[in-house]
Write a protein that holds these residues in place. Structure first.
Motif, PDB file in Angstrom:
ATOM      1  N   LEU A 142      -6.166   6.156  12.320  1.00 35.08           N
ATOM      2  CA  LEU A 142      -5.933   7.584  12.511  1.00 35.08           C
ATOM      3  C   LEU A 142      -6.460   7.979  13.880  1.00 35.08           C
ATOM      4  N   ARG A 143      -5.638   8.712  14.638  1.00 34.57           N
ATOM      5  CA  ARG A 143      -5.983   9.072  16.011  1.00 34.57           C
ATOM      6  C   ARG A 143      -5.764  10.570  16.212  1.00 34.57           C
ATOM      7  N   PRO A 144      -6.611  11.222  17.015  1.00 36.65           N
ATOM      8  CA  PRO A 144      -6.379  12.641  17.296  1.00 36.65           C
ATOM      9  C   PRO A 144      -4.994  12.875  17.877  1.00 36.65           C
ATOM     10  N   GLY A 145      -4.475  14.095  17.668  1.00 35.47           N
ATOM     11  CA  GLY A 145      -3.134  14.422  18.118  1.00 35.47           C
ATOM     12  C   GLY A 145      -2.130  14.112  17.026  1.00 35.47           C
ATOM     13  N   GLY A 146      -0.918  14.550  17.218  1.00 41.70           N
ATOM     14  CA  GLY A 146       0.134  14.297  16.245  1.00 41.70           C
ATOM     15  C   GLY A 146      -0.188  14.827  14.874  1.00 41.70           C
ATOM     16  N   VAL A 224     -10.167   6.628  14.106  1.00 43.25           N
ATOM     17  CA  VAL A 224     -10.770   6.208  12.850  1.00 43.25           C
ATOM     18  C   VAL A 224      -9.916   5.098  12.278  1.00 43.25           C
ATOM     19  N   GLU A 225     -10.512   3.924  12.096  1.00 43.83           N
ATOM     20  CA  GLU A 225      -9.786   2.763  11.591  1.00 43.83           C
ATOM     21  C   GLU A 225     -10.176   2.528  10.127  1.00 43.83           C
ATOM     22  N   VAL A 226      -9.188   2.265   9.303  1.00 45.12           N
ATOM     23  CA  VAL A 226      -9.409   2.041   7.872  1.00 45.12           C
ATOM     24  C   VAL A 226      -8.833   0.687   7.499  1.00 45.12           C
TER      25      VAL A 226
END
Length: 783
Positions: A142-146, A224-226
């Motif tokens: 999960l990355r900021p933006g979008g 954030v990596e899951v």
């Protein structure tokens, strides 16, 4: 021949970044291979290459608020390479074609250029660089933006990431004491001395060993990596549901940079809130030594009234924190990162309400505050060689102190206040050193060792607020040593087999505190176990791959607080095994569809759960076994430039079967905090408004199905079964960015996954509502 570099960061969640978006870019004058990796992180795009010699090409760096394409053009100017855009968020680095010779006569037809293959998208959360397409398992980044709001300011964080990903769930007791769950592996709504089922890492080091997630703020966090499913091979004890890894922005050794953000919010029927945050990046010695400092404060306004005490908006929370990181690059390929994280959480009261009273209100005799003081220090040594060899050595130290109060006033004596206080004291020392090498088609290897020493104390007191007396708590000390390794073998260009294992020797010693032992218990326990993993990846088509994986994990045992007052009991380790299969598709070209579908089967034995008895006193026990059958799916569709449509969902089926050691627990019920169905959907559109600006709008919807607080009375209380909407917009020009969001658009009350006050549960009137409709206005500036 093995390519010298396969560079990229991946965005596997359907919420994708867009290369047309301008972001603050700051890349130092380093070798081209490292510069490309840094740019991919900062721009939120995938950059791949199979060209040799990138590590021998020097760059001049690039800085400014730029699109990914513009930043790549500047970075590659004067080099033998050029970037080709394959999709809105994917680029491939190729050699610059030689100039065409002068033609003596017109060329009648220009041959159609060949279609470029999709670049290898490399992920790093697996501790060795592995192609996302060829990774044999479920992975989400999960990355900021979008559509995701975390990272750019301090107001939004893990709640936004959870809302966008149905495979993530969380309790809602409050900041600093929530538990995260991944893919339905959930034990209870309460926090106690057990390890959580999802481990959280800050970079390369764990943020805790036992107890809840400390709730670190995500300001200036890059992604954030899951990792889904148990990660016993790579991460050891505790990671039975998966790993959540917070990746902060690295120190830039070449450029001075800073940003500030702030915002205000207003909540319907609640008090206002706001946030302020700042970051500064300073090269102390250009290319050799630098510093990055972050500070933030978030004030969340309360919205719960207490009618008995005549107070309004009692559940306000303030979070204050700072992060300081130093980076040194003493020699080619070497980096040394040393940093600290400090965060303080202060909640004035709990955020539960009671049915039968006015909306969003309850009646309690005492305030129920919570305070947490958290400190993390870390040192990470990193060395990369030109031949692909990679060494990482990471050491972390954690100190967490948390104090809670609950109103335990008895209904029979409503005017005689009784308090129940807990004190949690956790200390953690961790170290890991590993060596890896990455090959083509998912091949490569990894070997390492890890040591963890943890000490966790859980103390309790009960009685009149001015005459509290200690009751039995526990202290557990754990020493964990492990050797682990993994190897990926490309048996053919389209089929790769991955296998590995972890040998763990663990010793746990426990003692009761502040009370007399009234039952027998095992003071110390040693265990040596092997956690294997095996996976396979099959490239079905150039952009489609199928995968299969088997992996296992466990949580440590020890002594714990038993049901009643003044008792302790043995807590057995619980173990988990998961088999999963799935298929993943990457998008090729500017437009189109990307997505994945996966199925998993989980066998969970001797489940550890934090519970409460009929009087409201918390305790911990092994409640039995469960099987979880899960189906997850995600899709990201780009029908036209600037427009995205996202969809993700998770189905699961669970049932608890009590073991012989726990015959009193009800069987055939679902695990708590595991809705049978959860969904998130979103649509967004972004467009350019001038040379230096852009604007965007977005809308999202999240649905959470019905679940229960626990598996037996009085915990079989319904929760969940609500849907909530989100609207947002942004406008940016130059260094300035303005945002507006509206959360809980339809002002849904709902009932989040939380137990609230355990001493009120038996009345079955308690619920934890969603924050009412909230409007947020924010601004940020970067330079």
């Amino acid at each position: 021949m093995l390519p010298s570099v396969l560079l990229s960061l991946s965005v596997t969640h359907p919420v994708a970044a867009h290369a047309a978006s301008r972001r603050q870019i700051s890349v130092a004058a380093v070798s081209l291979d490292r510069a490309i990796a840094i740019l991919a992180q900062q721009a939120g795009v995938d950059i791949g290459s199979a060209e040799s010699g990138l590590g021998r090409v020097a760059t001049r760096g690039v800085r400014g608020r730029l699109t990914a394409a513009a930043a790549l053009d500047r970075l590659l100017a004067g080099t033998p390479f050029v970037a080709k855009q394959l999709a809105p968020d994917s680029f491939r680095i190729v050699r610059r074609p030689p100039p065409l010779p002068r033609q003596s006569r017109p060329v009648r037809a220009t041959p159609k250029p060949p279609v470029e293959p999709a670049p290898e998208i490399v992920v790093t959360a697996t501790k060795r660089d592995t192609s996302r397409l060829r990774f044999p398992g479920a992975l989400t980044v999960l990355r900021p933006g979008g559509g995701l709001a975390f990272g750019d300011d301090a107001a939004n964080g893990m709640d936004q990431a959870i809302a966008a990903s149905p495979i993530l769930q969380s309790t809602a007791l409050g900041a600093g004491r929530n538990k995260l769950f991944i893919r339905g592996v959930a034990d209870s709504s309460f926090t106690g001395p057990t390890q959580t089922t999802a481990n959280v890492y800050f970079g390369e080091v764990p943020v805790a060993y036992n107890g809840p997630d400390p709730g670190l703020n995500l300001y200036d966090v890059d992604q954030v990596e899951v990792l889904e499913g148990p990660q016993g091979t790579l991460y050891g004890a505790g990671a039975i549901g998966g790993i959540v890894r917070l990746v902060p922005h690295a120190v830039d050794l070449s450029q001075v940079a800073a940003d500030m953000s702030g915002g205000i919010e207003t909540t319907k029927s609640g008090e206002p809130g706001g946030d302020i945050a700042a970051m500064v990046n300073l090269p102390i010695s250009t290319g050799v030594l630098g510093l990055r400092a972050v500070g933030y404060q978030v004030a969340e306004g309360g919205y719960i009234d207490d009618v008995r005490r005549g107070m309004h908006d009692v559940n306000g929370t303030t979070t204050t924190g700072t992060r300081i990181d130093l980076r040194a690059a003493p020699a080619a390929g070497w980096t040394i990162d040393a940093g600290m994280v400090a965060q303080w959480v202060s909640a004035r009261d709990l955020q539960y309400a009671e049915r039968g009273l006015p909306a969003l209100s309850r009646a309690s005799l005492l305030a129920q505050p919570y305070d947490q003081r958290y400190l993390l220090g870390r040192v990470v040594l990193d060395k990369r060689w030109d031949d692909g060899l990679h060494l990482v050595s990471a050491t972390g130290i954690v100190s967490r102190d948390a104090d809670s109060r609950f109103d335990a006033t008895r209904p029979a004596r409503p005017n005689a206040p009784i308090a129940y206080d807990t004190e949690e004291r956790s200390r953690l020392l961790s170290h890991e050193t590993r060596l890896s090498r990455t090959g083509a088609n998912g091949a490569g290897w990894l070997v390492g060792f890890a040591v963890i020493h943890a000490r966790d104390t859980y103390a309790r007191a009960y009685g009149a607020p001015d005459r509290l007396r200690p009751i039995t708590g526990v202290t557990n000390r754990t020493l964990d040593t492990a050797l682990f390794g993994e190897i990926g073998m490309a048996l053919s260009p389209s089929f790769t087999l991955t296998t590995g294992g972890r040998i763990t020797h663990q010793r746990t010693d426990g003692d009761p505190i502040d009370g007399q032992r009234t039952n027998a218990y095992i003071r110390g326990r040693s265990v040596t176990r092997i956690d294997p993993t095996i996976g396979a990846s099959w490239l079905v088509a150039p952009s489609v791959a199928a995968y299969a994986r088997y992996q296992s994990g466990f949580r440590t045992g020890g002594i714990t607080v038993a049901s009643g007052v003044g008792r302790v009991a043995d807590l057995k380790p619980d173990t988990i095994r998961v088999a999963e299969i799935g298929i993943r598709k990457d998008r090729r070209g500017t437009l189109g569809l990307a997505g994945s579908v996966g199925l998993s089967l989980t066998d969970w034995r001797n489940i550890q759960a934090d519970l409460v008895d009929r009087l409201g006193f918390p305790f911990t026990a092994n409640i039995g076994d469960s099987r979880i059958r899960g189906v997850e799916a995600s899709a990201n569709w780009v029908p036209l430039a600037g427009l995205r449509v996202d969809l993700a969902m998770f189905f699961n089926d669970t049932a608890v079967a009590a073991a012989d050691t726990a015959p009193r627990y009800k069987t055939g019920v679902r695990l708590p905090n595991t809705p049978p169905f959860a969904l998130s959907a979103g649509v967004g559109y972004r467009w350019s408004i001038d040379r230096d600006g852009d604007a965007g709008v977005e809308a999202g919807w999240r649905y959470v199905g019905r679940s229960t607080v626990g598996t037996q009375a009085p915990l079989d209380v319904s929760q969940g079964e609500f849907g909530t909407g989100h609207l947002g917009g942004s406008w940016a020009t130059g260094k300035l960015r303005l945002t507006a969001t509206l959360d809980n658009v339809f002002d849904v009350k709902g009932d989040r996954f939380a137990g609230g006050n355990p001493f009120v549960l038996t009345r079955r009137t308690q619920y934890t509502p969603l924050r009412p409709r909230t409007l947020k206005l924010g601004a940020s500036i970067a330079w």
